[in-house]
Design an enzyme around this catalytic site. Structure first.
Site, PDB file in Angstrom:
ATOM      1  N   THR A 266      12.885  -2.188  -2.495  1.00 31.29           N
ATOM      2  CA  THR A 266      12.481  -2.473  -1.120  1.00 31.29           C
ATOM      3  C   THR A 266      12.836  -3.928  -0.826  1.00 31.29           C
ATOM      4  O   THR A 266      12.759  -4.774  -1.715  1.00 31.29           O
ATOM      5  CB  THR A 266      10.954  -2.286  -0.992  1.00 31.29           C
ATOM      6  OG1 THR A 266      10.676  -0.894  -1.091  1.00 31.29           O
ATOM      7  CG2 THR A 266      10.402  -2.823   0.326  1.00 31.29           C
ATOM      8  N   ARG A 294       6.735  11.590   4.064  1.00 32.69           N
ATOM      9  CA  ARG A 294       5.810  10.589   3.514  1.00 32.69           C
ATOM     10  C   ARG A 294       6.082   9.214   4.162  1.00 32.69           C
ATOM     11  O   ARG A 294       7.214   8.802   4.346  1.00 32.69           O
ATOM     12  CB  ARG A 294       6.000  10.494   2.009  1.00 32.69           C
ATOM     13  CG  ARG A 294       5.162   9.429   1.298  1.00 32.69           C
ATOM     14  CD  ARG A 294       5.950   8.147   1.039  1.00 32.69           C
ATOM     15  NE  ARG A 294       5.210   7.204   0.204  1.00 32.69           N
ATOM     16  CZ  ARG A 294       5.603   5.952  -0.033  1.00 32.69           C
ATOM     17  NH1 ARG A 294       6.718   5.509   0.503  1.00 32.69           N
ATOM     18  NH2 ARG A 294       4.882   5.155  -0.782  1.00 32.69           N
ATOM     19  N   VAL A 295       5.024   8.509   4.509  1.00 31.05           N
ATOM     20  CA  VAL A 295       5.157   7.164   5.077  1.00 31.05           C
ATOM     21  C   VAL A 295       4.529   6.169   4.100  1.00 31.05           C
ATOM     22  O   VAL A 295       3.393   6.362   3.656  1.00 31.05           O
ATOM     23  CB  VAL A 295       4.437   7.062   6.442  1.00 31.05           C
ATOM     24  CG1 VAL A 295       4.601   5.661   7.024  1.00 31.05           C
ATOM     25  CG2 VAL A 295       4.958   8.118   7.416  1.00 31.05           C
ATOM     26  N   GLY A 296       5.267   5.143   3.765  1.00 35.85           N
ATOM     27  CA  GLY A 296       4.747   4.113   2.862  1.00 35.85           C
ATOM     28  C   GLY A 296       4.105   2.967   3.627  1.00 35.85           C
ATOM     29  O   GLY A 296       3.851   3.057   4.828  1.00 35.85           O
ATOM     30  N   ASP A 297       3.868   1.875   2.903  1.00 29.85           N
ATOM     31  CA  ASP A 297       3.200   0.726   3.520  1.00 29.85           C
ATOM     32  C   ASP A 297       4.150  -0.151   4.326  1.00 29.85           C
ATOM     33  O   ASP A 297       3.727  -0.823   5.271  1.00 29.85           O
ATOM     34  CB  ASP A 297       2.562  -0.145   2.422  1.00 29.85           C
ATOM     35  CG  ASP A 297       3.611  -0.674   1.440  1.00 29.85           C
ATOM     36  OD1 ASP A 297       4.471   0.133   1.011  1.00 29.85           O
ATOM     37  OD2 ASP A 297       3.587  -1.872   1.135  1.00 29.85           O
ATOM     38  N   THR A 317       5.723  -5.256  -1.519  1.00 34.12           N
ATOM     39  CA  THR A 317       6.521  -4.237  -2.205  1.00 34.12           C
ATOM     40  C   THR A 317       5.708  -3.679  -3.369  1.00 34.12           C
ATOM     41  O   THR A 317       4.960  -4.413  -4.010  1.00 34.12           O
ATOM     42  CB  THR A 317       7.859  -4.813  -2.717  1.00 34.12           C
ATOM     43  OG1 THR A 317       8.541  -3.775  -3.446  1.00 34.12           O
ATOM     44  CG2 THR A 317       7.679  -6.033  -3.601  1.00 34.12           C
ATOM     45  N   GLY A 318       5.843  -2.406  -3.606  1.00 38.79           N
ATOM     46  CA  GLY A 318       5.078  -1.785  -4.683  1.00 38.79           C
ATOM     47  C   GLY A 318       4.651  -0.388  -4.280  1.00 38.79           C
ATOM     48  O   GLY A 318       5.270   0.233  -3.407  1.00 38.79           O
ATOM     49  N   GLN A 319       3.630   0.104  -4.920  1.00 38.64           N
ATOM     50  CA  GLN A 319       3.172   1.467  -4.651  1.00 38.64           C
ATOM     51  C   GLN A 319       2.454   1.512  -3.306  1.00 38.64           C
ATOM     52  O   GLN A 319       1.275   1.149  -3.187  1.00 38.64           O
ATOM     53  CB  GLN A 319       2.256   1.920  -5.787  1.00 38.64           C
ATOM     54  CG  GLN A 319       3.025   2.087  -7.101  1.00 38.64           C
ATOM     55  CD  GLN A 319       2.100   2.329  -8.271  1.00 38.64           C
ATOM     56  OE1 GLN A 319       1.234   1.514  -8.575  1.00 38.64           O
ATOM     57  NE2 GLN A 319       2.292   3.456  -8.947  1.00 38.64           N
ATOM     58  N   GLY A 320       3.199   1.964  -2.308  1.00 36.28           N
ATOM     59  CA  GLY A 320       2.763   1.858  -0.928  1.00 36.28           C
ATOM     60  C   GLY A 320       1.405   2.452  -0.628  1.00 36.28           C
ATOM     61  O   GLY A 320       0.647   1.918   0.193  1.00 36.28           O
TER      62      GLY A 320
HETATM   63  N1  ASP Z   1       6.240  -0.103  -0.920  1.00 39.19           N
HETATM   64  C1  ASP Z   1       7.339   0.816  -0.771  1.00 39.19           C
HETATM   65  C2  ASP Z   1       6.777   2.165  -0.386  1.00 39.19           C
HETATM   66  O1  ASP Z   1       5.759   2.550  -0.923  1.00 39.19           O
HETATM   67  C3  ASP Z   1       8.139   0.972  -2.011  1.00 39.19           C
HETATM   68  C4  ASP Z   1       8.524  -0.310  -2.701  1.00 39.19           C
HETATM   69  O2  ASP Z   1       8.147  -1.370  -2.287  1.00 39.19           O
HETATM   70  O3  ASP Z   1       9.271  -0.260  -3.689  1.00 39.19           O
HETATM   71  O4  ASP Z   1       7.376   2.831   0.395  1.00 39.19           O
END
Ligand code: ASP
Length: 403
Positions: A266, A294-297, A317-320
């Site tokens: 990301t 699916r919608v992330g953060d 960035t990370g587990q949305g």
């Molecule tokens: N945060 C992003 C999502 O969950 C993924 C990522 O940052 O790697 O869509």
């Protein structure tokens, strides 16, 4: 010396219409959404300035009303000019210093496991995006333009999980999310589930500036992009050979079971421009094998992206899913604004809290004084910055591994 009755009354009326409870006029200056209002007494000051700087005035009470009016206008203008340096010093102060921080995703990155070539390719890609964004700031451009320039560069680079090079859904397509936010106005534009827009960050900007709305999804977002004349491409354009083969190894893994390695990429940027305004932006393909829709953060204002001149600009960035539940980007800002925490502490505490929820990742954050924070709870986070003093850094791993 008393002013003629009708003038005195009128001055009073104008002044009252502009005063706050302290008897001073509140002027929002260039921080409309912020809390650093600065106040000054306009009309009272001009009268005093007339009396102190124009002794002749005190002997002119008998001159015609028209001359009085002219003197008052001149006096008021003089008052403004005299007060200008005071008011500029009284606010937070426009900074001529600029700063830019970017990220290219977080994951279980290890210096021992990454090949030299791959590491060099990422460092070069980060440096290139940083230069593109920083060139905008150096030329006097806005934080928004700098954020957009840096992100557009990374969207075009197949190394990152944003636009070209993005990961695929469980159905095999690429669905893109992005957001941009202006810290001066708290205007924002965001989109989710887009399959054909070549540069999602440009669409986010168009949504912010050319629509009444903040967020568009899927076909609606694509229709708006077309109306705006943005470049559209086939979904295949986003799918690179590397992503194709990477996903062929584990096509059916649910996202939670994936290696963190597959989640990085990301991209995001936060900037401070010479006018003292902040901006933030984020663009992503989400997580590999995400469920359709699916919608992330990243595109959610306050979760993955946030900017407010009163506090800071943040891109996550990370587990949305965890960043949404922790309202991560806004949490950094709130810790600063309402908890009086410095940026570094606010950002670190937010990442700690995401970890307590069970998620990992990182944020890049920048405040109005040019302070920078890049905490992460993964093995590494692709990141780079230009600080206000011109210091530049490109980093991937944790501090110890970077030394
Ligand atoms: N945060 C992003 C999502 O969950 C993924 C990522 O940052 O790697 O869509």
């Amino acid at each position: 010396m008393q002013l003629p009755p009708q003038r005195q009354g009128k001055e009073q009326e104008t002044s009252d219409a502009c005063v706050d409870s302290s008897g001073r006029r509140a002027e929002s200056g260039r921080n409309p959404g912020g809390d650093s209002l600065f106040c000054f007494p306009i009309y009272g000051a001009s009268a005093q300035i007339i009396q102190h700087t124009c002794p002749l005035y005190t002997t002119m009470c008998d001159v015609p009303v028209r001359v009085h009016r002219a003197l008052l206008i001149v006096g008021t203008l003089l008052g403004w000019v005299c007060l200008l340096p005071v008011t500029v010093q009284g606010q937070d102060g426009p900074s001529s210093e600029t700063a830019l921080v970017i990220h290219g995703g977080a994951g279980s990155l290890s210096a021992d496991e990454m090949s030299d070539d791959r590491e060099e390719a990422y460092r070069l890609a980060l440096r290139t995006a940083l230069q593109e964004g920083n060139a905008v700031l150096r030329d006097g451009g806005s934080a928004l333009d700098a954020v957009q320039a840096a992100i557009t560069t990374m969207e075009a680079d197949t190394l990152f999980n944003a636009a070209r090079g993005a990961v695929r859904t469980s159905e095999g397509a690429v669905e893109l999310d992005a957001a941009i936010m202006d810290g001066a106005t708290r205007n924002a534009g965001a989109l989710t589930g887009v399959q054909t827009v070549k540069h999602p960050i440009r669409l986010a900007r168009a949504i912010m500036e050319d629509s009444y709305h903040v967020m568009f999804a899927q076909e609606g977002a694509e229709a708006f992009a077309e109306q705006q004349g943005l470049e559209l491409v086939e979904n295949e354009y986003f799918i690179t050979a590397a992503r194709r083969s990477g996903e062929e190894k584990a096509p059916a893994d649910p996202p939670a079971a994936q290696e963190e390695d597959e989640k990085y990429g990301t991209v995001g940027a936060v900037a401070l421009d010479a006018a003292g305004n902040l901006a933030a932006g984020t663009s992503t393909g989400g997580i590999s094998d995400k469920e359709f829709g699916r919608v992330g953060d990243s595109p959610i204002v306050g979760a993955g992206t946030y900017a407010h001149n009163a506090s800071c600009a943040v891109s996550a960035t990370g587990q949305g899913e965890f960043f949404i539940r922790g309202v991560a980007a806004h949490s950094v800002a709130s810790r600063m604004r309402f908890g009086d925490r410095p940026l570094g502490e606010a950002a670190q505490r937010t990442i700690d809290e995401i970890e307590e929820l069970g998620g990992v990742g990182g944020v890049i954050a920048l405040d109005r004084d040019g302070n920078i924070a890049t905490p992460f709870s993964t093995g590494g986070m692709f990141r780079a910055y230009v600080a206000p003093d011109g210091t530049t850094a490109v980093r991937i791993f944790d501090a110890a591994a970077e030394e």
